[in-house]
Design an enzyme around this catalytic site. Structure first.
Site, PDB file in Angstrom:
ATOM      1  N   TYR A 151      -1.063   0.451  10.735  1.00 27.93           N
ATOM      2  CA  TYR A 151      -1.258  -0.120   9.640  1.00 27.93           C
ATOM      3  C   TYR A 151      -0.039   0.016   8.680  1.00 27.93           C
ATOM      4  O   TYR A 151       0.133  -1.162   8.001  1.00 27.93           O
ATOM      5  CB  TYR A 151      -2.653   0.487   8.888  1.00 27.93           C
ATOM      6  CG  TYR A 151      -2.753   0.042   7.611  1.00 27.93           C
ATOM      7  CD1 TYR A 151      -3.531  -1.397   7.251  1.00 27.93           C
ATOM      8  CD2 TYR A 151      -2.586   0.586   6.444  1.00 27.93           C
ATOM      9  CE1 TYR A 151      -3.666  -1.693   6.078  1.00 27.93           C
ATOM     10  CE2 TYR A 151      -2.846   0.367   5.041  1.00 27.93           C
ATOM     11  CZ  TYR A 151      -3.442  -0.786   4.999  1.00 27.93           C
ATOM     12  OH  TYR A 151      -3.719  -1.250   3.548  1.00 27.93           O
ATOM     13  N   LYS A 183       2.067  -3.198   7.313  1.00 27.16           N
ATOM     14  CA  LYS A 183       1.950  -3.432   5.814  1.00 27.16           C
ATOM     15  C   LYS A 183       3.453  -3.692   5.164  1.00 27.16           C
ATOM     16  O   LYS A 183       3.665  -4.201   4.252  1.00 27.16           O
ATOM     17  CB  LYS A 183       1.128  -2.424   5.030  1.00 27.16           C
ATOM     18  CG  LYS A 183      -0.346  -2.810   4.983  1.00 27.16           C
ATOM     19  CD  LYS A 183      -0.844  -3.799   4.144  1.00 27.16           C
ATOM     20  CE  LYS A 183      -2.006  -4.344   3.958  1.00 27.16           C
ATOM     21  NZ  LYS A 183      -2.401  -5.343   3.000  1.00 27.16           N
ATOM     22  N   GLU A 236       0.172   3.654   2.037  1.00 29.35           N
ATOM     23  CA  GLU A 236       0.524   3.918   3.431  1.00 29.35           C
ATOM     24  C   GLU A 236       1.995   3.809   3.746  1.00 29.35           C
ATOM     25  O   GLU A 236       2.328   4.174   4.737  1.00 29.35           O
ATOM     26  CB  GLU A 236      -0.466   3.224   4.209  1.00 29.35           C
ATOM     27  CG  GLU A 236      -1.785   3.771   4.082  1.00 29.35           C
ATOM     28  CD  GLU A 236      -1.961   5.244   4.834  1.00 29.35           C
ATOM     29  OE1 GLU A 236      -1.535   5.395   6.162  1.00 29.35           O
ATOM     30  OE2 GLU A 236      -2.444   6.140   4.428  1.00 29.35           O
ATOM     31  N   THR A 292       0.788  -1.277  -0.089  1.00 26.95           N
ATOM     32  CA  THR A 292       0.080  -0.192  -0.048  1.00 26.95           C
ATOM     33  C   THR A 292       0.833   1.341  -0.015  1.00 26.95           C
ATOM     34  O   THR A 292       1.923   1.146   0.748  1.00 26.95           O
ATOM     35  CB  THR A 292      -0.937   0.171   1.341  1.00 26.95           C
ATOM     36  OG1 THR A 292      -1.363   1.392   1.304  1.00 26.95           O
ATOM     37  CG2 THR A 292      -0.269  -0.275   2.571  1.00 26.95           C
TER      38      THR A 292
HETATM   39  P1  NAP Z   1     -11.542  -4.551   2.600  1.00 25.16           P
HETATM   40  O1  NAP Z   1     -12.588  -4.248   1.713  1.00 25.16           O
HETATM   41  O2  NAP Z   1     -11.325  -4.056   3.922  1.00 25.16           O
HETATM   42  O3  NAP Z   1     -11.421  -6.165   2.714  1.00 25.16           O
HETATM   43  C1  NAP Z   1     -10.569  -6.815   3.453  1.00 25.16           C
HETATM   44  C2  NAP Z   1     -10.595  -8.190   3.389  1.00 25.16           C
HETATM   45  O4  NAP Z   1      -9.714  -8.935   4.619  1.00 25.16           O
HETATM   46  C3  NAP Z   1     -12.239  -8.772   3.736  1.00 25.16           C
HETATM   47  O5  NAP Z   1     -12.457  -9.768   3.226  1.00 25.16           O
HETATM   48  C4  NAP Z   1     -12.065  -9.206   5.143  1.00 25.16           C
HETATM   49  O6  NAP Z   1     -13.059 -10.428   5.567  1.00 25.16           O
HETATM   50  C5  NAP Z   1     -10.677 -10.008   5.260  1.00 25.16           C
HETATM   51  N1  NAP Z   1     -10.023 -10.150   6.556  1.00 25.16           N
HETATM   52  C6  NAP Z   1      -9.798  -9.182   7.316  1.00 25.16           C
HETATM   53  N2  NAP Z   1      -9.237 -10.074   8.564  1.00 25.16           N
HETATM   54  C7  NAP Z   1      -8.865 -11.196   8.182  1.00 25.16           C
HETATM   55  C8  NAP Z   1      -8.337 -12.294   8.880  1.00 25.16           C
HETATM   56  N3  NAP Z   1      -7.848 -12.155   9.930  1.00 25.16           N
HETATM   57  N4  NAP Z   1      -8.308 -13.675   8.327  1.00 25.16           N
HETATM   58  C9  NAP Z   1      -9.132 -13.443   6.927  1.00 25.16           C
HETATM   59  N5  NAP Z   1      -9.542 -12.606   6.131  1.00 25.16           N
HETATM   60  C10 NAP Z   1      -9.604 -11.362   6.927  1.00 25.16           C
HETATM   61  O7  NAP Z   1     -10.161  -4.316   1.742  1.00 25.16           O
HETATM   62  P2  NAP Z   1      -9.911  -3.811   0.289  1.00 25.16           P
HETATM   63  O8  NAP Z   1     -10.152  -2.307  -0.017  1.00 25.16           O
HETATM   64  O9  NAP Z   1     -10.669  -4.769  -0.616  1.00 25.16           O
HETATM   65  O10 NAP Z   1      -8.117  -3.983   0.223  1.00 25.16           O
HETATM   66  C11 NAP Z   1      -7.660  -5.100  -0.169  1.00 25.16           C
HETATM   67  C12 NAP Z   1      -6.237  -5.149   0.340  1.00 25.16           C
HETATM   68  O11 NAP Z   1      -5.543  -4.268  -0.286  1.00 25.16           O
HETATM   69  C13 NAP Z   1      -6.032  -5.000   1.703  1.00 25.16           C
HETATM   70  O12 NAP Z   1      -5.163  -5.957   2.081  1.00 25.16           O
HETATM   71  C14 NAP Z   1      -5.793  -3.726   1.980  1.00 25.16           C
HETATM   72  O13 NAP Z   1      -4.902  -3.387   3.013  1.00 25.16           O
HETATM   73  C15 NAP Z   1      -4.942  -3.417   0.762  1.00 25.16           C
HETATM   74  N6  NAP Z   1      -4.885  -2.002   0.054  1.00 25.16           N
HETATM   75  C16 NAP Z   1      -6.164  -1.477  -0.205  1.00 25.16           C
HETATM   76  C17 NAP Z   1      -6.049  -0.147  -0.895  1.00 25.16           C
HETATM   77  C18 NAP Z   1      -7.294   0.480  -0.754  1.00 25.16           C
HETATM   78  O14 NAP Z   1      -7.119   1.765  -1.371  1.00 25.16           O
HETATM   79  N7  NAP Z   1      -8.503  -0.294  -1.209  1.00 25.16           N
HETATM   80  C19 NAP Z   1      -4.768   0.470  -0.952  1.00 25.16           C
HETATM   81  C20 NAP Z   1      -3.691  -0.182  -0.895  1.00 25.16           C
HETATM   82  C21 NAP Z   1      -3.654  -1.753  -0.412  1.00 25.16           C
HETATM   83  P3  NAP Z   1     -14.337  -9.934   6.472  1.00 25.16           P
HETATM   84  O15 NAP Z   1     -15.280  -9.794   5.376  1.00 25.16           O
HETATM   85  O16 NAP Z   1     -14.382 -11.515   7.264  1.00 25.16           O
HETATM   86  O17 NAP Z   1     -14.066  -8.577   7.150  1.00 25.16           O
HETATM   87  O1  F7E Z   2      -8.923   8.369   4.621  1.00 30.59           O
HETATM   88  C1  F7E Z   2      -9.167  11.861   5.731  1.00 30.59           C
HETATM   89  C2  F7E Z   2      -8.352  10.844   6.744  1.00 30.59           C
HETATM   90  O2  F7E Z   2      -9.838   6.116   5.513  1.00 30.59           O
HETATM   91  C3  F7E Z   2      -8.481   9.188   3.230  1.00 30.59           C
HETATM   92  C4  F7E Z   2      -7.030   2.190   3.002  1.00 30.59           C
HETATM   93  O3  F7E Z   2      -7.636   1.482   1.803  1.00 30.59           O
HETATM   94  O4  F7E Z   2      -6.042   3.732   1.424  1.00 30.59           O
HETATM   95  C5  F7E Z   2      -6.937   3.702   2.599  1.00 30.59           C
HETATM   96  O5  F7E Z   2      -6.399   4.393   3.762  1.00 30.59           O
HETATM   97  C6  F7E Z   2      -8.102  10.497   4.112  1.00 30.59           C
HETATM   98  C7  F7E Z   2      -7.161  10.432   5.410  1.00 30.59           C
HETATM   99  O6  F7E Z   2      -8.306   5.928   3.462  1.00 30.59           O
HETATM  100  C8  F7E Z   2     -12.291  11.582   7.045  1.00 30.59           C
HETATM  101  O7  F7E Z   2      -7.458  11.458   7.676  1.00 30.59           O
HETATM  102  C9  F7E Z   2     -10.949  13.175   6.592  1.00 30.59           C
HETATM  103  O8  F7E Z   2      -6.289  11.454   5.385  1.00 30.59           O
HETATM  104  O9  F7E Z   2     -10.524   7.090   3.198  1.00 30.59           O
HETATM  105  P1  F7E Z   2      -9.668   6.772   4.373  1.00 30.59           P
HETATM  106  P2  F7E Z   2      -6.733   5.932   3.864  1.00 30.59           P
HETATM  107  O10 F7E Z   2      -6.568   6.210   5.375  1.00 30.59           O
HETATM  108  O11 F7E Z   2      -5.990   6.777   2.831  1.00 30.59           O
HETATM  109  C10 F7E Z   2      -4.754   3.190   1.647  1.00 30.59           C
HETATM  110  C11 F7E Z   2      -3.936   3.124   0.420  1.00 30.59           C
HETATM  111  C12 F7E Z   2      -5.033   1.816   2.105  1.00 30.59           C
HETATM  112  O12 F7E Z   2      -3.961   0.846   1.954  1.00 30.59           O
HETATM  113  C13 F7E Z   2      -6.039   1.486   3.255  1.00 30.59           C
HETATM  114  O13 F7E Z   2      -6.301   0.060   3.444  1.00 30.59           O
HETATM  115  O14 F7E Z   2      -9.281  11.252   4.493  1.00 30.59           O
HETATM  116  N1  F7E Z   2     -10.368  11.911   6.315  1.00 30.59           N
HETATM  117  N2  F7E Z   2     -12.269  13.075   7.100  1.00 30.59           N
HETATM  118  C14 F7E Z   2     -11.096  11.084   6.468  1.00 30.59           C
HETATM  119  N3  F7E Z   2     -10.858   9.604   6.603  1.00 30.59           N
HETATM  120  C15 F7E Z   2     -12.258   8.928   7.183  1.00 30.59           C
HETATM  121  N4  F7E Z   2     -12.011   7.564   7.168  1.00 30.59           N
HETATM  122  N5  F7E Z   2     -13.166   9.526   7.629  1.00 30.59           N
HETATM  123  C16 F7E Z   2     -13.352  10.798   7.576  1.00 30.59           C
HETATM  124  O15 F7E Z   2     -14.393  11.507   8.260  1.00 30.59           O
END
Ligand code: NAP
Ligand code: F7E
Length: 344
Positions: A147, A151, A125, A123
């Site tokens: 987190y 990661k 992050e 990620t």
């Molecule tokens: P998400 O919607 O939160 O999905 C997370 C998945 O992980 C869900 O299926 C959840 O299952 C499963 N999980 C959580 N804890 C587990 C455990 N202990 N054992 C088995 N399964 C578990 O996340 P996403 O947005 O699809 O992201 C997919 C991956 O990409 C994640 O690793 C995330 O950190 C990474 N990522 C996301 C982004 C982004 O912007 N979306 C960017 C960079 C990297 P349940 O349904 O049971 O909760």
């Molecule tokens: O926040 C700001 C917050 O929670 C984005 C995950 O998929 O992307 C995701 O992480 C920004 C942050 O995503 C609110 O402070 C303001 O700066 O949507 P977010 P994230 O933290 O960027 C990365 C790449 C991953 O890997 C992660 O799994 O928005 N923000 N106001 C807020 N954020 C939230 N959630 N709620 C607010 O009210």
């Protein structure tokens, strides 16, 4: 027919990836956590086409079992505690799942089928307090949350298994990607859900945190294609997947409201900032300190040049379309909710 195992199949990315692999003719296996009420999350619509295996990232034996049953040629490790804010409340669970969980999965592969191709969901992050703009595969890491730290371990252990055991192990350093299936606690979906409720008259305003935070936002459907491409290469490697555009949370709010015909006017600064509906003067956005983080990632901007060149990966869904798709989807869901409530 190729076999694929997806951890995190019930999540946002897992669901789009499962659809993509089914389209390509894969036999798709997904691991699911046992819950008190059976919940297929985002894959309910394709549940009859997927083989589900009960397992958990913190339980090595269950992952070995998942490998034995699936005999996966490709393993996509998407499971994670993925909400950054929660990682301060549950730092140890986050590390168990997002860091040690990766080693568990790699060990399960090494034990059962070491020739499998492995994808790790790394990620942006990990860049955290960014050391250069834009961020590339060569940018030094500086994570800013439990987190991000967890990661980073997952990222390096993937690289280490590649170098130690010659495994086909890749990391995709994916920047934020969103969709109609995004969890409602993430800022984009929180905004589009609120915009729909405000437009349809069932909510007055939305409370947000840091409005100045900047993210490089793409659509999940585009990003899962990149995951698949990485595992089809001759050699394993790591790739940044991003749009090379960055926008503030405030700009996301404006774009979402504009799509439903509401113009937002901003007044005040910091915690006193409010967003006003220009047409009728009502407050529709407030800032609440509760949503600020102990340490923030102020800006992310990724350069996907390596993925463009080597994977021939291109983004198909631009920012405005991402926002409008999410708003339209929430408008339909909220309208349906209102209809059902009125029938009662
Ligand atoms: P998400 O919607 O939160 O999905 C997370 C998945 O992980 C869900 O299926 C959840 O299952 C499963 N999980 C959580 N804890 C587990 C455990 N202990 N054992 C088995 N399964 C578990 O996340 P996403 O947005 O699809 O992201 C997919 C991956 O990409 C994640 O690793 C995330 O950190 C990474 N990522 C996301 C982004 C982004 O912007 N979306 C960017 C960079 C990297 P349940 O349904 O049971 O909760
Ligand atoms: O926040 C700001 C917050 O929670 C984005 C995950 O998929 O992307 C995701 O992480 C920004 C942050 O995503 C609110 O402070 C303001 O700066 O949507 P977010 P994230 O933290 O960027 C990365 C790449 C991953 O890997 C992660 O799994 O928005 N923000 N106001 C807020 N954020 C939230 N959630 N709620 C607010 O009210």
């Amino acid at each position: 027919m190729k076999h694929a195992l997806i951890t995190g199949i019930t999540g946002q990315d897992g669901s789009y990836l499962a659809e993509l692999l089914l389209e390509k003719g894969y036999e798709v296996y997904g691991i699911m956590r046992r819950k008190s009420v059976v919940d297929y999350g985002n894959v309910g619509h394709i549940k009859d086409k997927v083989h589900f295996i009960y397992a958990d990232m913190t339980d090595l034996v269950s992952l070995v079992n998942a490998m034995r049953i699936s005999q996966a040629d490709e393993v996509y490790n998407l499971a994670a505690q993925s909400f950054v804010a929660t990682s301060w409340e549950q730092p140890i669970a986050t590390a168990d799942i997002d860091a040690i969980g990766v080693t568990n999965m790699l060990e399960a592969i090494r034990t059962v089928k070491p020739e499998s191709h492995f994808y790790q969901a790394s990620t942006s992050e990990m860049f955290g307090l960014v050391q250069e703009m834009p961020q590339t595969e060569k940018t030094p890491f500086y994570p800013r949350s439990p987190y991000g730290v967890a990661k980073l371990y997952g990222h390096w252990i993937t690289k280490n298994y590649r170098e130690s055991y010659d495994m086909f192990a890749c990391s995709g350093i994916l920047f934020n990607h969103e969709s109609e299936r995004r969890g409602k606690e993430f800022v984009t979906r929180k905004i589009t859900d609120a915009v729909a409720r405000i437009k349809l008259g069932v909510q007055d305003y939305v409370e947000l945190g840091n409005m100045d935070s900047k993210r490089d936002w793409g659509h999940s459907k585009d990003y899962v294609r990149a995951m698949w491409l990485m595992l089809q290469q001759e050699k394993p490697d790591d790739y940044v997947i991003a749009t090379n555009e960055t926008r503030t949370v405030r700009e996301f709010v404006e774009t979402a409201f504009t799509h439903v015909g509401i113009k937002v006017e901003w007044r005040g600064y910091g915690v006193d900032e409010v967003g006003i509906n220009k047409e009728n003067g009502s407050i529709i956005v407030k800032v609440n300190k509760q949503f600020f983080r102990p340490a923030e990632v102020d800006v992310l901007l990724g350069n996907p040049k390596k993925a463009d060149t080597e994977l021939k990966w291109v983004r198909e869904i631009p920012f405005r379309e991402l926002v409008t798709r999410m708003v339209d989807n929430d408008m339909s869901l909220v309208a349906e909710e209102i209809k059902i409530a009125n029938l009662k």
